[in-house]
Structure formats: structure tokens, C-alpha cells
Design an enzyme around this catalytic site. Structure first.
Site, short mmCIF file in Angstrom:
data_model
loop_
_atom_site.label_atom_id
_atom_site.label_comp_id
_atom_site.label_asym_id
_atom_site.label_seq_id
_atom_site.Cartn_x
_atom_site.Cartn_y
_atom_site.Cartn_z
N PHE A 66 5.24 -6.63 3.17
CA PHE A 66 5.20 -7.73 4.16
C PHE A 66 6.41 -7.66 5.10
O PHE A 66 7.10 -8.68 5.33
CB PHE A 66 5.16 -9.10 3.48
CG PHE A 66 3.83 -9.49 2.89
CD1 PHE A 66 2.71 -8.69 3.02
CD2 PHE A 66 3.70 -10.68 2.18
CE1 PHE A 66 1.49 -9.06 2.47
CE2 PHE A 66 2.49 -11.07 1.64
CZ PHE A 66 1.38 -10.24 1.78
N ASN A 97 -8.42 -5.80 -0.51
CA ASN A 97 -7.10 -5.30 -0.18
C ASN A 97 -6.93 -3.90 -0.79
O ASN A 97 -7.89 -3.31 -1.27
CB ASN A 97 -6.03 -6.26 -0.71
CG ASN A 97 -4.79 -6.32 0.18
OD1 ASN A 97 -4.28 -5.28 0.60
ND2 ASN A 97 -4.30 -7.52 0.45
#
Length: 356
Positions: free
Chosen positions: A126, A262
């Protein structure tokens, strides 16, 4: 459709570190995005014009998509290249993952190619410039760009935020970006933020999603606009029981739709040992069969009540068609785009439009 330029450039691009190559490519697209004439050149060079696309617009989540094929989150994390990505032919672009506060992500190197099986392993973690910076970038998009496709925003929590405070992180990011996205994604399925996937458990997921849905409704009411879709992105590594529990929670709190899947922690035998040994999430062609299985399971369980964006392993136009056959309403890719090149987007758009 063959792409002679990408065929010529690919060996040079792949001789670079994977993340450096990504940064250079995204930097080029960001530069193109700032020029209307450059975007016109890119559109004419790399894809069929919209008038000639085989695909027809489709309505999903109450939104009108120019075609069924989109760019998955992870490519343009900070919303720098949206105009150029629409010019390539994507019907929707998902920006992010965006965290509420800036963070650098995990140490480099953190992205690794496996060209033989058409895979990537990443542990980016992230890396994000933060919601306020992304909001500024997206605020600069003009109406002409916004009319070309649907803009999704993928939301995550900061690494140092505890599981107990995770809902507040998603709410902060949503408040900063609500007026700028067409739909929003709650990402609790990346394997690269410690403890994030634990938020997929029924006990953690229910209050988190309920709070995000509540905040979105509050923001929509305050702005006098209709509510925007809130989607949940799921991991391919969930057990059948875990998937069933997540679907039950999504239904109970009023989630609009799902993204499956994902990246995976699995390491199939087709991976070179040096790549298989790297920590992180695997994407690309080896993920396809599992992603199709999860999409089919979701569709069998919820039908059309929770539309699904199918993503994971789409490396060829036929893979995208298989996603629709498994029950997906829309399809995304990222790793396939890395290996296929710019004109590959038009090939997939055309395949998804045939016979629809």
C-alpha cells in the site's frame, strides 16, 4: 492484434527492475494525460476508436460502463494517469489502493516478474501518497475525461493503524474522495499489509463494512446526490466457509457488489524457484483458474444480487470471456496489461463485446 512496437520494446523494458519499469511507464502515461493532443495520438495508435469498438455500453451497479473491461487497482495508485488509461480503451479505471495518510510501503525490491508463466509477485505494501494528494489529482480531471469511463477508487488502511481502528481509516479516505469516485472498493484482501486479511473474518468485517456504508450514505445525503456503489474486494485464498461468511456479511450490510479476486499467497509449480521464494502476492496467469472458481462460487451463491468484477489471471481475450461465463458482470486486469502491452486492451474489449 499484434503490437510491433511493444514487441520491440518489451525486451528492453523487461531488462529493467520491475518497479522501475512500472514507474517509467506510468510516468509516460501521466505526461500523456496532461496533453489533449497526446491523448488523441495514444487513442489512435493503441486502440480502435470508441465508435468502432465491438463492445456496447453496459449498466452495472447503477453505473453506465462504456465497455466491460477495466484496469485493476495497483497500476495507478495515485490517480496520475487516468486520462491516458481511458484513451487506451479501458471502460473503467480503478485508482489505488489509497490510504488516508501517505506511506512509503515495504522496502525495495518488492516487485518480481516471472515472464515464463506470465506472473508477478509483489509486496508493495500500500505505497500511497495519501487521500488528500489523490483527491487533488482527481479534482483536476475535466468533464471530458470523466465522460470517457467509470472511475473507481480502492481504499485501504495505513499499516500502523490497528484492526480496531481500521474502520476509521476507511472512513477518512472515503470522506476525502467521495465526490471524485464513481464507485469505491473496501480492500481488506491484500496480503502485504500485516493483519489486513484478518479483517475478512465475519467478526471484523461486519462492523467495518457497516461503518463504510453508513459514512457513504451520510456523505451522499449531505451532498444531495445518490449513494455511490461500495464494493468489497476478496482474497482468492479464503476457504469455502470464509467466503460464505464474507458474502453473508456483504448482503446483510448492503454492499453493492464484489471484486474477486486479489493476489494469492499460493505458489504454483510453474513459478521459478527464485520467484516462488519471494514474499508477497502472486498475480497473473497462474491465478486464473482459482479466480474463476471463486467468481463461479460467488455467482452460484448470490446470483445477480451482488454483481461481481472478475479479476485475476486475465492474460488473453479468451480469459476475459471465461470470467463472464463464470458469472462476472465486468472484468479487470493489471498483470495481463503489463505483459500484453497497450494494444492488448483493445483486443480484450473486442472479445468482451462479441455476442453481448
Amino acid at each position: 492484434m499484434s503490437d510491433p512496437l511493444w514487441t520491440a520494446l518489451k525486451p528492453l523494458v523487461f531488462s529493467l527492475d520491475a518497479e522501475l519499469a512500472h514507474e517509467l511507464g506510468l510516468g509516460f502515461l501521466a505526461a500523456v494525460s496532461r496533453s489533449r493532443s497526446a491523448r488523441g495520438w495514444l487513442e489512435g495508435s493503441c486502440r480502435f476508436g470508441r465508435e468502432d469498438d465491438a463492445a456496447s455500453p453496459v449498466e452495472v451497479f447503477g453505473l453506465r460502463f462504456p465497455n466491460r473491461f477495466g484496469l485493476a487497482a495497483g497500476c495507478d495508485k495515485d490517480g496520475r494517469a487516468v486520462p491516458a488509461l481511458f484513451a487506451l480503451g479501458f471502460g473503467f479505471v480503478e485508482v489505488g489502493t489509497v490510504t488516508p495518510r501517505p506511506q512509503s510501503g515495504n522496502p525495495r525490491p518488492r516487485m518480481f516478474r516471472a515472464p515464463g508463466p506470465g506472473a508477478l509477485v509483489n509486496r508493495l505494501g500500500f505505497n500511497s501518497r495519501g487521500a488528500e494528494v489523490v483527491a487533488a489529482a482527481l479534482s483536476a480531471l475535466d468533464d471530458d475525461v470523466r465522460s470517457q469511463g467509470v472511475l473507481g477508487i480502492n481504499l485501504g488502511k495505513n499499516k500502523l493503524t490497528s484492526a480496531e481502528d481500521a474502520a476509521a481509516d476507511y472512513a477518512v479516505a472515503l470522506r476525502a474522495l467521495h465526490g471524485l469516485g464513481d464507485y469505491f472498493v473496501v480492500n481488506v484482501s491484500s496480503p502485504n499489509t500485516p493483519g489486513l486479511r484478518d479483517l475478512q473474518s465475519e467478526q471484523a468485517l461486519e462492523p467495518l463494512l457497516r461503518e463504510v456504508v453508513r459514512v457513504e450514505a451520510e456523505l451522499a445525503e449531505a451532498s444531495g446526490t445518490p449513494s455511490k456503489p461500495v464494493l468489497l474486494k476478496l482474497a482468492p485464498d479464503l476457504s469455502d466457509e470464509g467466503l460464505e461468511a464474507a458474502l453473508a456479511v456483504a448482503e446483510s450490510v448492503g454492499i453493492t457488489g464484489l471484486i474477486a479476486t486479489n493476489t494469492t499467497l499460493a505458489r504454483p509449480e510453474c513459478l521459478p524457484p527464485e520467484i516462488a521464494a519471494e514474499a508477497g502476492g502472486l498475480s497473473g496467469a497462474p491465478l486464473l483458474e482459482r479466480a474463476l472458481e471463486v467468481v463461479a462460487r460467488i455467482h452460484a451463491r448470490v446470483g445477480d444480487s451482488l454483481p461481481v468484477i472478475g479479476v485475476g489471471g486475465v492474460s488473453a481475450p479468451d480469459d476475459a470471456r471465461r470470467m463472464l461465463d463464470a458469472g462476472a458482470s465486468l472484468v479487470q486486469a493489471y498483470t495481463g496489461f503489463v505483459y500484453g502491452g497497450p494494444r492488448w486492451v483493445g483486443d480484450v474489449v473486442g472479445a468482451l463485446g462479441e455476442g453481448r
